[in-house]
Design an enzyme around this catalytic site. Sequence first.
Site, PDB file in Angstrom:
ATOM      1  CD  GLU A 273     -14.032 -10.866  23.819  1.00 22.11           C
ATOM      2  OE1 GLU A 273     -15.263 -11.001  23.618  1.00 22.11           O
ATOM      3  OE2 GLU A 273     -13.236 -11.821  23.808  1.00 22.11           O
TER       4      GLU A 273
ATOM      5  CG  HIS B  37     -21.804 -11.281  14.812  1.00 23.72           C
ATOM      6  ND1 HIS B  37     -21.314 -12.563  14.914  1.00 23.72           N
ATOM      7  CD2 HIS B  37     -22.771 -11.339  13.867  1.00 23.72           C
ATOM      8  CE1 HIS B  37     -21.948 -13.347  14.059  1.00 23.72           C
ATOM      9  NE2 HIS B  37     -22.842 -12.631  13.413  1.00 23.72           N
TER      10      HIS B  37
END
Length: 683
Positions: free
Chosen positions: A471, A477
């Site tokens: 995660e 990102h």
Amino acid sequence: MPTDNPLLSPSVLPYGLPDYSVIRPEHYLPAFEQAFAEHTAEVAAITRVRSMPTFENTMAPLEASGRLLGDVARTFYTVSSADATDEIQAIEEQLAPLMSAHQDSIQLDAALYRRIKTLHEQRDQLSLTAEQRYLIERHYTEMSHAGAGLDDDAKQRLTALNQRLSTLTTQFEKNLLGDTNDLAVVFDDVAELDGLTDGELSAAAQAAADRGLEGKWVVTLTLFTGHPYLSSLTDRTSRARLLEASRSRGSRGNDHDNRTTLLEIVRLRAERAALLGYDSHAAYITSDETARSPEAVHDLLRRLAVPAARNARREQQKLQEIIDAEAASFPLAAHDWAYYTEKVRAAEYDLDRSALRPWFEAERVLQDGVLRAATELYGVAFTERDDLHGYHPDTRVFEVHNADGSAVGLFVLDLYTRDTKRGGAWMNSIVLQSHLRGTAPIVVNNLNVPKPAPGSPTLLTLDEVTTLFHEFGHALHGLFATVTYPHFAGTNVFRDFVEFPSQVNEMWIYWPEILTSYARHIETDEPLPAGVVEKLHASEAFNQGFATSEYLAAAWLDQAWHSLSTNEAAADLDVAAFEASALADIGLDNPAVPTRYSSTYFAHVFSGGYSAGYYSYIWSEVLDADTVEWFRENGGLRRENGDRFRERLLGVGGSKDPLEAYRDFRGRDAEIQPLLKRRGLAD
């Protein structure tokens, strides 16, 4: 604008973090109402312009529009997924059709579509940056895909379908949360939980106390079919009770039954796809993903299913041999698999994964593992901000800076499970980065780790360690994407590409200097013994027949439901019979290897964003495995490697075709062989 509603005024907190301390449930719907009206007016101002469309009078104001709505929506949906009280759930049910109607009013706006279509046709003659050109292309494609080119009657039907689907998917999630809470397994005698650690027993006792069941133990269910405790519970009846509860969710004929809901979802999605000119919902979804067609997805899944099922049968035979050697032999059942897998693992690799938890204390895994790997690779620093607070007391806020001291954004961690949090683990954004808007990102990671009693340490399983790294890959990102236009911010990429960065981040779990840093015994501070590390590496492909099969089975169920035509979806379908037929079709109908999600609790596809897209994990893993090979070939955990990966992949967000970005990073297209090797499917 009204000043008594905190959602209607810009947050004064750093990075625009919403001040959840003053936001009340009654603030949300009025704020959405105001935001809908504001967004509608902003788009109307664009379409009223009489001059020919240009990037400056159409695309730029379109990207600037809807800011209030985005802020309010991300603030609310962060809470509705992670702290969904009855009041919040009621708001979400009321909001679902309103949000769908508003989104359609923008996406299906004929005047706006004409302007964007004109720009799309003229894009070769315009003086545009690469990001501006791609922005036009994506808006045109997405509006066409949404149905903006339909006639008025078809649009009216499409809007009705979308609103009904939004209501149904919200109902599916509400039913699942309710049934998951109701089916938490209550144990009267601690002996029934023999095999669990003190920390796990503490969490079960705390969960019982929270429900007013003093003197008992409650084991809450995970989102997926299995449960981490199945690998260590010695009592076969306890294992059976736990798996039976998990598999019965949403199919018990009570108020939480999801069968009628999911069948209507399937039927309406098929009808919508036909209205938009596609043979099925799967064809509609994949047409705007990197896969491009359901046939490409089916080819990959079938290619992997044969060796996966074969390997699972081999594993099953070994488990049965262990059982047959015991005094009371019995046929291996699904609830026995994890328990006897650990026995085989111990016999073949002298490795007991359940005994590793003292080396995985949560805070150390976070600080000296997850965050340190990011610091080593990307040069970023994390500082906990005790003065900033999230939407729940369990949340923690970290400020992120680059190596040169420049600000990146905020990272929020919400580690523990609770009855108001949906199952699974996920990343979402509260604020999107955008140069146009002058905003920096705020991202959230949610997990569902059982919370021990006060004073007891949180010890993670190896699977939970993996989830935390995974995660956080999504979080990176979201933090690193640096774009001008909010349409491309963070993880706004194709669904079958979005899992790629998160899966790559898992590679640092076993990287020597990272593992040595975080995997240290809670009492002695001794590192995880080198011999154990060697055994973990040696056993990486162990049980991959099962793991791959259960995943592929779920991915195939998703494709099977969403490959139905309108006539097929309108038939009188029985959910259990349909599942059995679909799994038999691909050869994954082994009773000892249940699908990772059955339809009635398959939240990814019936209430999340993965409909006809659950294949994305294995699709992205082709890129992931190939990328891991690149890192190993180029020295691994080095700043130069991190900078390249950040600049050419993470940093572009959705502002570039993802496969083009991958080629820019890797120098070629991804190859499948590293994936086959990783999962033991190469032969």
